[in-house]
Design a protein around this motif. Structure first.
Motif, mmCIF file in Angstrom:
data_model
loop_
_atom_site.group_PDB
_atom_site.id
_atom_site.type_symbol
_atom_site.label_atom_id
_atom_site.label_comp_id
_atom_site.label_asym_id
_atom_site.label_seq_id
_atom_site.Cartn_x
_atom_site.Cartn_y
_atom_site.Cartn_z
ATOM 1 N N SER A 42 0.830 -1.206 0.000
ATOM 2 C CA SER A 42 0.000 0.000 0.000
ATOM 3 C C SER A 42 0.863 1.254 0.000
ATOM 4 O O SER A 42 0.599 2.214 -0.733
ATOM 5 C CB SER A 42 -0.935 0.000 1.227
ATOM 6 O OG SER A 42 -1.840 -1.080 1.174
ATOM 7 N N LYS B 228 2.280 1.713 -3.493
ATOM 8 C CA LYS B 228 1.275 2.231 -4.421
ATOM 9 C C LYS B 228 1.063 3.730 -4.211
ATOM 10 O O LYS B 228 1.004 4.505 -5.170
ATOM 11 C CB LYS B 228 -0.035 1.462 -4.216
ATOM 12 C CG LYS B 228 -1.254 2.053 -4.912
ATOM 13 C CD LYS B 228 -1.214 1.919 -6.412
ATOM 14 C CE LYS B 228 -2.536 2.368 -7.029
ATOM 15 N NZ LYS B 228 -2.475 2.387 -8.503
ATOM 16 N N ILE B 229 0.981 4.173 -2.962
ATOM 17 C CA ILE B 229 0.704 5.576 -2.667
ATOM 18 C C ILE B 229 1.855 6.475 -3.097
ATOM 19 O O ILE B 229 1.665 7.455 -3.827
ATOM 20 C CB ILE B 229 0.397 5.745 -1.165
ATOM 21 C CG1 ILE B 229 -0.931 5.082 -0.825
ATOM 22 C CG2 ILE B 229 0.356 7.232 -0.778
ATOM 23 C CD1 ILE B 229 -1.178 4.918 0.661
ATOM 24 N N THR B 230 3.072 6.169 -2.657
ATOM 25 C CA THR B 230 4.189 7.063 -2.943
ATOM 26 C C THR B 230 4.616 6.991 -4.407
ATOM 27 O O THR B 230 4.947 8.021 -5.008
ATOM 28 C CB THR B 230 5.394 6.753 -2.037
ATOM 29 O OG1 THR B 230 5.829 5.411 -2.237
ATOM 30 C CG2 THR B 230 5.041 6.962 -0.583
ATOM 31 N N TYR C 163 2.174 8.818 -6.703
ATOM 32 C CA TYR C 163 2.425 10.254 -6.556
ATOM 33 C C TYR C 163 3.626 10.672 -7.402
ATOM 34 O O TYR C 163 3.558 11.650 -8.158
ATOM 35 C CB TYR C 163 2.655 10.582 -5.081
ATOM 36 C CG TYR C 163 3.277 11.933 -4.825
ATOM 37 C CD1 TYR C 163 2.506 13.092 -4.818
ATOM 38 C CD2 TYR C 163 4.649 12.050 -4.595
ATOM 39 C CE1 TYR C 163 3.080 14.334 -4.595
ATOM 40 C CE2 TYR C 163 5.238 13.286 -4.373
ATOM 41 C CZ TYR C 163 4.448 14.423 -4.374
ATOM 42 O OH TYR C 163 5.030 15.645 -4.148
ATOM 43 N N LEU D 72 -2.557 12.352 3.946
ATOM 44 C CA LEU D 72 -2.233 11.727 2.667
ATOM 45 C C LEU D 72 -2.888 12.440 1.495
ATOM 46 O O LEU D 72 -2.540 12.189 0.340
ATOM 47 C CB LEU D 72 -2.648 10.257 2.694
ATOM 48 C CG LEU D 72 -1.894 9.393 3.707
ATOM 49 C CD1 LEU D 72 -2.384 7.962 3.660
ATOM 50 C CD2 LEU D 72 -0.397 9.451 3.484
ATOM 51 N N TRP E 157 -4.256 11.210 -2.130
ATOM 52 C CA TRP E 157 -5.023 10.053 -1.672
ATOM 53 C C TRP E 157 -5.989 10.454 -0.561
ATOM 54 O O TRP E 157 -5.591 11.093 0.412
ATOM 55 C CB TRP E 157 -4.085 8.958 -1.149
ATOM 56 C CG TRP E 157 -3.348 8.256 -2.232
ATOM 57 C CD1 TRP E 157 -2.242 8.697 -2.889
ATOM 58 C CD2 TRP E 157 -3.690 7.003 -2.820
ATOM 59 N NE1 TRP E 157 -1.866 7.793 -3.849
ATOM 60 C CE2 TRP E 157 -2.724 6.742 -3.824
ATOM 61 C CE3 TRP E 157 -4.705 6.077 -2.586
ATOM 62 C CZ2 TRP E 157 -2.761 5.590 -4.598
ATOM 63 C CZ3 TRP E 157 -4.738 4.924 -3.353
ATOM 64 C CH2 TRP E 157 -3.772 4.689 -4.349
ATOM 65 N N VAL F 163 -7.396 4.945 0.484
ATOM 66 C CA VAL F 163 -6.389 4.133 1.168
ATOM 67 C C VAL F 163 -7.040 2.916 1.814
ATOM 68 O O VAL F 163 -6.506 1.802 1.768
ATOM 69 C CB VAL F 163 -5.634 4.971 2.219
ATOM 70 C CG1 VAL F 163 -4.641 4.103 2.987
ATOM 71 C CG2 VAL F 163 -4.905 6.126 1.554
#
Length: 322
Positions: A201, A204-206, A209, A275, A280, A285
Motif C-alpha cells: 500500500s 502504491k501511494i508514494t 504520486y 495523505l 489520496w 487508502v
C-alpha cells in the motif's frame, strides 16, 4: 494484440527490467506481478533463481534530480506526508534485516537458501532509504543508526503496533525456532500483513504520486525495484502459510487469531497522516488496504470466519509501515 498478450508483455517487462529500465515501469504492473503467481506459488529455489536475475545495485542510483525536486517542486505539506509515510519503511527494512534470520533457522534447506536472498534484499532496502534520507531529505548522521534515529520521530502507531508485535513473535521463535504455531504467527504478521498489505500500500501511494507528478526519479526507480523484490517475499511467505496449513489444518486458527490482534491494533491512531497532500483520500487508502489483504487470502485459499471478514471491512486508512 489481445489484452492477454499485452498483459504478458507488461509482466515480462517487470520481470526482466534493469534498474535503469525499471523507472519506466508502472507501479500497477508491479503490483499485478506480485499477484501473478499467488495461485500456483513458485518453489523456493525458483524464487532464489529469480532473485539472482533481479538483484540491483543501490549505489547506482543518482539522487541529484530528486534533491532538486524535493527542494523546489514539492510543497512542505507534500514533503511532510512523504517523510511520514516512508519512515515506517525505513525502520521496517532494518528490523526485518536483523530479525528474519531467526525465522530462517527452521524450515527446509530450500527455504533457507531462498530466505538468505530475502535478508540480503532487506539490507539493500535499508541502504536505499539511508541514502534517500541523507541525500534528499537531508537528515544528518555518521552511521546508519544515526539516520534511523533521526527519522524515528515521524513514525506512527501503524508502524509501532505491527512491528512491535513482530518483535515479540521473533522473541518467541528465538526460544523455539521449530515451533510451527509460532512460525505461523510470525509469518502472518510479517508476510501477510506487513509485506502483503502495509508495504504494498505504501508503495502504491508514494510511487503513484511520483509517477503522476514526474518527481523523484531515483526514488521511483529504487522503490519500484524494491516492490519487485517484495513480489518474491510475498510469494515465498504466502507459500509458507499455505503449506503450513495444508500440513496441519488447525494452524489456520493461528492465522485467524493473529489477524484479529493486528486488526484490533490497526484502529489505534493518535496522529492522522495528511495523505491528501499526496493525492489520496482516506477512503481510497482504506479500499487499497482491503483489496491487498483480500486478494492474497483469496488467491492462496485462506478462509476467514464472519467476524474477521467484518473487521477487514473496518480497516482504518492509516499506513506508515512496510
Amino acid at each position: 494484440m489481445t489484452i492477454e498478450q499485452h498483459t504478458v508483455l507488461r509482466q515480462e517487462a517487470v520481470d526482466a527490467s534493469t534498474l535503469a529500465e525499471i523507472r519506466d515501469v508502472d507501479i500497477d504492473d508491479v503490483l499485478d506481478y506480485v499477484h501473478a503467481d499467488l495461485k500456483k506459488l513458485p518453489g523456493y529455489l525458483d524464487l532464489y533463481r529469480r532473485y539472482l536475475r533481479q538483484r540491483w545495485d543501490v549505489y547506482e542510483l543518482d539522487f541529484g534530480q530528486d534533491v532538486l525536486d524535493w527542494r523546489t517542486r514539492m510543497t512542505q505539506e507534500e514533503r511532510d506526508a512523504f517523510v511520514a509515510i516512508s519512515s515506517g519503511f525505513h525502520h521496517g527494512e532494518r528490523q526485518v534485516e536483523v530479525e528474519l534470520p531467526v525465522f530462517m533457522l527452521a524450515g527446509s534447506e530450500e527455504s533457507k537458501i531462498y530466505m538468505s536472498s530475502q535478508i540480503e534484499d532487506e539490507a539493500r532496502h535499508t541502504i536505499f532509504f539511508d541514502r534517500f534520507y541523507r541525500e534528499v531529505v537531508g537528515l544528518a548522521g555518521e552511521s546508519v543508526q544515526d539516520v534511523l534515529d533521526a527519522s524515528f520521530p515521524h513514525i506512527s502507531e501503524t508502524f509501532v503496533g505491527p512491528f512491535g508485535l513482530l518483535a515479540y513473535q521473533a522473541d518467541e521463535l528465538r526460544r523455539d525456532p521449530e515451533d510451527p504455531a509460532a512460525r505461523v504467527r510470525y509469518g502472518t504478521t510479517y508476510f501477510l500483513w506487513i509485506e502483503g498489505v502495509l508495504a504494498l500500500s505504501v508503495m502504491k501511494i508514494t510511487l503513484t504520486y511520483c509517477r503522476e507528478r514526474g518527481l523523484l526519479p531515483a526514488y521511483y526507480a529504487g522503490f519500484t525495484a524494491t516492490c519487485r523484490d517484495e513480489a518474491r517475499h510475498v510469494q515465498g511467505g504466502m507459500r509458507f502459510l499455505r503449506d503450513a496449513v495444508r500440513a496441519d489444518p488447525p494452524l489456520l486458527r493461528e492465522i485467524h487469531e493473529t489477524l484479529r490482534t493486528i486488526l484490533a491494533m490497526n484502529g489505534a491512531v493518535s496522529r492522522r497522516l495528511a495523505l491528501e497532500a499526496l493525492g489520496w483520500t482516506p477512503e481510497e487508502v482504506r479500499r487499497l488496504m482491503i483489496r491487498q489483504l483480500s486478494m492474497k487470502l483469496s488467491d492462496v485459499g485462506i478462509d476467514l470466519p464472519p467476524d474477521l471478514q467484518e473487521k477487514i471491512q473496518q480497516i482504518e486508512p492509516e499506513v506508515a509501515g512496510g
